[in-house]
Design an enzyme around this catalytic site. Structure first.
Site, PDB file in Angstrom:
ATOM      1  N   HIS A 105      32.524  39.191  37.392  1.00  0.00           N
ATOM      2  CA  HIS A 105      32.358  37.839  36.854  1.00  0.00           C
ATOM      3  C   HIS A 105      33.556  36.985  37.230  1.00  0.00           C
ATOM      4  CE1 HIS A 105      34.220  40.552  33.918  1.00  0.00           C
ATOM      5  NE2 HIS A 105      34.965  39.523  33.550  1.00  0.00           N
ATOM      6  N   MET A 106      33.325  35.704  37.221  1.00  0.00           N
ATOM      7  CA  MET A 106      34.365  34.743  37.566  1.00  0.00           C
ATOM      8  C   MET A 106      34.864  34.069  36.290  1.00  0.00           C
ATOM      9  SD  MET A 106      33.794  31.495  40.097  1.00  0.00           S
ATOM     10  CE  MET A 106      33.828  32.364  41.666  1.00  0.00           C
TER      11      MET A 106
END
Ligand SMILES: [Zn+2]
Length: 143
Positions: A105-106
């Site tokens: 995930h960012m």
């Protein structure tokens, strides 16, 4: 960890709980969710719908959309919080500091000049200027 017990997959597969899971937005290949343990108010995460550990295992359409969403999140955060800057990045793998290493995930978070002062932590309790439900309400209207 099995996909069914992954934090991101749980949120993804329970669309009726978006408000309690703080899912801000669902796109074709990714979704946007508030970090429950934010380093700062407005700490957002963008995760693929697919349970994938590695960025380079994701299809181009997934990562392209992820960057489009990062832009959209930046606009939303700017409108709501008027920060002086942003941090955008990924921790890939446990050794790199990933909290949920099996579903990449960012992170995107707003930053203010001098904000390290109120980001200081006392034990495991982070000092937060705003509760998550308030953050969710403010940002939800921007998506
Ligand atoms: Zn997952």
């Amino acid at each position: 960890m099995a996909a069914g017990r992954c934090f991101f997959c749980e949120a993804l597969h329970n669309p009726h709980d978006d408000e309690t899971n703080f899912v801000l937005h669902r796109a074709a290949h990714n979704f946007v969710i508030l970090n429950r343990y934010p380093y700062i108010s407005g700490h957002l995460m963008i995760a693929p719908n697919q349970h994938l550990a590695e960025l380079d295992a994701a299809a181009k359409e997934v990562t392209d959309e992820m960057m489009d969403l990062a832009k959209r999140c930046q606009s939303a955060l700017r409108e709501v919080y008027q920060p002086n800057g942003f941090n955008l990045g990924m921790n890939l793998g446990q050794a790199a500091g990933a909290g949920v290493a099996e579903h990449f995930h960012m992170h995107l978070m707003p930053r203010w000049s001098g904000d390290t002062n109120f980001m200081s932590t006392v034990g495991d309790t982070r000092v937060l200027p705003e509760d998550l439900a308030t953050t969710f309400r403010k940002l939800k209207s921007k998506f």
